[in-house]
Design an enzyme around this catalytic site. Sequence first.
Site, short mmCIF file in Angstrom:
data_model
loop_
_atom_site.label_atom_id
_atom_site.label_comp_id
_atom_site.label_asym_id
_atom_site.label_seq_id
_atom_site.Cartn_x
_atom_site.Cartn_y
_atom_site.Cartn_z
N GLU A 10 -5.79 -3.57 -12.41
CA GLU A 10 -6.56 -2.34 -12.25
C GLU A 10 -7.08 -1.91 -13.61
O GLU A 10 -6.42 -2.09 -14.63
CB GLU A 10 -5.69 -1.24 -11.62
CG GLU A 10 -5.44 -1.50 -10.16
CD GLU A 10 -4.47 -0.52 -9.52
OE1 GLU A 10 -4.33 0.60 -10.02
OE2 GLU A 10 -3.85 -0.91 -8.52
N PHE A 39 1.06 -9.15 -23.54
CA PHE A 39 2.23 -8.51 -22.93
C PHE A 39 3.39 -8.40 -23.92
O PHE A 39 4.54 -8.49 -23.55
CB PHE A 39 2.65 -9.23 -21.65
CG PHE A 39 1.79 -8.79 -20.49
CD1 PHE A 39 2.27 -7.87 -19.58
CD2 PHE A 39 0.51 -9.26 -20.35
CE1 PHE A 39 1.47 -7.43 -18.55
CE2 PHE A 39 -0.30 -8.83 -19.31
CZ PHE A 39 0.18 -7.91 -18.40
N CYS A 67 2.13 -3.01 -8.63
CA CYS A 67 2.48 -4.43 -8.49
C CYS A 67 3.81 -4.81 -9.14
O CYS A 67 4.71 -5.29 -8.45
CB CYS A 67 1.36 -5.29 -9.07
SG CYS A 67 -0.11 -5.24 -8.05
N1 LIG Z 1 -3.63 -3.12 -7.06
C1 LIG Z 1 -3.49 -4.20 -7.82
O1 LIG Z 1 -3.63 -4.16 -9.03
C2 LIG Z 1 -3.15 -5.52 -7.17
C3 LIG Z 1 -3.31 -6.70 -7.92
C4 LIG Z 1 -3.01 -7.92 -7.31
C5 LIG Z 1 -2.50 -7.94 -6.01
N2 LIG Z 1 -2.32 -6.78 -5.33
C6 LIG Z 1 -1.82 -6.84 -3.96
O2 LIG Z 1 -2.93 -6.64 -3.09
C7 LIG Z 1 -2.52 -5.91 -1.92
C8 LIG Z 1 -3.37 -4.66 -1.78
O3 LIG Z 1 -3.11 -3.82 -2.89
P1 LIG Z 1 -4.01 -2.54 -3.19
O4 LIG Z 1 -3.54 -2.00 -4.48
O5 LIG Z 1 -5.44 -2.87 -3.01
O6 LIG Z 1 -3.54 -1.57 -1.98
P2 LIG Z 1 -4.22 -0.21 -1.54
O7 LIG Z 1 -3.14 0.63 -0.98
O8 LIG Z 1 -5.08 0.33 -2.63
O9 LIG Z 1 -5.21 -0.65 -0.36
C9 LIG Z 1 -4.78 -1.11 0.87
C10 LIG Z 1 -5.82 -0.72 1.91
O10 LIG Z 1 -5.49 -1.36 3.15
C11 LIG Z 1 -5.73 -0.42 4.19
N3 LIG Z 1 -4.99 -0.84 5.38
C12 LIG Z 1 -3.66 -0.71 5.63
N4 LIG Z 1 -3.37 -1.23 6.85
C13 LIG Z 1 -4.53 -1.71 7.35
C14 LIG Z 1 -4.87 -2.37 8.56
N5 LIG Z 1 -3.94 -2.66 9.49
N6 LIG Z 1 -6.17 -2.71 8.77
C15 LIG Z 1 -7.12 -2.42 7.85
N7 LIG Z 1 -6.84 -1.81 6.68
C16 LIG Z 1 -5.57 -1.46 6.43
C17 LIG Z 1 -5.31 0.89 3.61
O11 LIG Z 1 -5.84 1.97 4.34
C18 LIG Z 1 -5.87 0.78 2.19
O12 LIG Z 1 -7.19 1.25 2.12
C19 LIG Z 1 -1.03 -5.63 -2.10
O13 LIG Z 1 -0.30 -6.64 -1.45
C20 LIG Z 1 -0.84 -5.75 -3.61
O14 LIG Z 1 0.46 -6.13 -3.95
C21 LIG Z 1 -2.65 -5.57 -5.87
#
Ligand SMILES: NC(=O)c1ccc[n+]([C@@H]2O[C@H](COP(=O)([O-])OP(=O)(O)OC[C@H]3O[C@@H](n4cnc5c(N)ncnc54)[C@H](O)[C@@H]3O)[C@@H](O)[C@H]2O)c1
Length: 440
Positions: free
Chosen positions: A158, A252, A263
Site C-alpha cells: 500500500e 527492511f 498483511c
Molecule cells: N492490502 C495489501 O497491501 C495487500 C497486499 C497483498 C495481498 N493482500 C491480500 O489481498 C486480499 C485483499 O486485501 P485488501 O487489503 O484489498 O482487502 P480490502 O478489505 O481492502 O478489500 C476487500 C474487498 O472485498 C470485498 N468483498 C468481501 N467479500 C466479498 C464478496 N463475497 N464478494 C465481493 N466482494 C467482497 C469487500 O467489500 C472489500 O471491498 C487479502 O487476502 C490480503 O491479505 C493485501
Amino acid sequence: MSNGNGNSRPVGVVGVGYVGLVTAACFADLGHDVVCLDVKPERIEALRAGSVPIYEPGVDRLLARNRARLRFTLELDELLDACGIAFVCVDTPSTHSGDADLSRVRAVVDSLPETGDRLILVMKSTVPVGTGEKLREDLDARGLERVGYVSNPEFLREGRAVADFMEPDRIVIGAFAPADGRAVADLYADLGAPVISTDVASAEMIKYASNAFLATKISFVNEIANVCEEVGADVGVVAQGMGLDARIGPHFLRPGIGYGGSCFPKDVKALKQLAGNSGYHFQLLTSVIEVNDLQKRRVVGKLERHLGPLRGKRIALLGLAFKADTDDMREASSLILSARLRSEGATVVGYDPVAMGNAADLLGDDVELAGSMLEAVTGADAAVIVTEWGEFRQICTRAVRDVMRTPLVVDGRNLLDPGQARAAGFAYESVGRPPATAAR
Ligand SMILES: NC(=O)c1ccc[n+]([C@@H]2O[C@H](COP(=O)([O-])OP(=O)(O)OC[C@H]3O[C@@H](n4cnc5c(N)ncnc54)[C@H](O)[C@@H]3O)[C@@H](O)[C@H]2O)c1
C-alpha cells in the site's frame, strides 16, 4: 478469454478494496476491459460516480483515464456473463485463533452457479497453503470441473501499489492445469516481469514465506536497535553497514515501532498457525511476533523516562495509518499505542494527514482527533511520531515548541535528525540511536 490486447473477454475482479481496485485499474490501463464486483453497495456507487473509496496514490488517475474500460457491479451474474477469468481479491483477516478467515473467499466460490461458461478463478487473496487444493475438491464435488483454479498471490505494498503492480519483482502463478496458468500469465505479458510457474501449494507458500521473512527482518533490526540503545551504538549506521553486504541487502532494515497493517501481522500469525495445525512448531515466528508486540510498548517506557507516570498527561500521536501514503489503519501501531497510553491514564490526541475518516471509526470514542499537527501537539506533554509521513519532519519548529506543554518528541520512525531536534530545543528519543551519538 482475454489475451492481453483488450479485444477479447473482460477480466473480472471480485472485491475492490486496496488489492482489487489497484488490480482493476492497472489491468484497465494495460488495455483490458474490467468488470468489478463488490458486496458493498456504497463502494460500487462511489466508483460508478467516479470517486475512489480508498486512499492509494495514482489509483484515481488510472481509474479516471480508463473509465470507458471499467464497469462496477453488485451482481455476480453480470461478471460471470462477461468474464472468462476472475481475480478473487476479497479480504482474508485473522480469526481469533490466528488462522486466516476464509469466509469471504468461500462465499465467492460457493456462489458460483452450477452451469455457465468456462471460468478461471484466480486467487489473489492471501490464503493458507492447502486452500486451493480444498477449493478444487469442493468445486469438483459440486460438478464444477469447468471452473479452473489458479493461485496468483499479490505482493503490492500500500502506498506504492500501482508501481508494484506495474513493475513487479516477479509474478507467481500456481495452477492445477498448465493451460489455465498460461492464460493468467498472458494477462501480465506486457509487464515483462519474471514469472514463476508452479503448483498451487508452492504459490500459496511463496506469499506467506515472503511476508514472514520480511517481518523477521523487521523484528531482527528492531532487536539490534534495542541492543544499540543499551551499548551505545547507532543502529542507523549499523543497518547501513549491514545492508551494503550483498548477502543481506538494504531493504527492511529500518528500525521503528514494529510492523502493522493488513498483511504482515495476519500473515505471520496465519503461517505460524498453519505450521502448528500441521504439527510443526514454528519457533522463529513466535519470537518475531513477540518482538513486534514488545517494540510498540517500548514507546511507553521512553515517555515515562521523561514524564514520570503518564496519568493525566496529554500525548499526541502523529500518524494513525499503519504506514505513510495510505489511509489503512488495520493493525496500525496507533491502535495499540493509544490503548496502552489510555490504560496508563493518559489523554491521547491523534492526527493523520489522510486516515482521519478511518480513525474516527476506530478510535473516535477513545482518542481526541485533531485537524492538524499543530492542533494535535497544542498543550501536549509529548508528541510521538507513529507514522513516517513527510510533514512530521517539520515538527521541530519554534511554533510547535511554543504550544507544547513539554517539548518532548518520541520519534518511533527515526524520521528526524537527533542533533537538530535537540538544537531546536526539544527533548528527543528515537529507536536505537543513543543520546551520546545524538549529541555529537
Ligand atoms: N492490502 C495489501 O497491501 C495487500 C497486499 C497483498 C495481498 N493482500 C491480500 O489481498 C486480499 C485483499 O486485501 P485488501 O487489503 O484489498 O482487502 P480490502 O478489505 O481492502 O478489500 C476487500 C474487498 O472485498 C470485498 N468483498 C468481501 N467479500 C466479498 C464478496 N463475497 N464478494 C465481493 N466482494 C467482497 C469487500 O467489500 C472489500 O471491498 C487479502 O487476502 C490480503 O491479505 C493485501
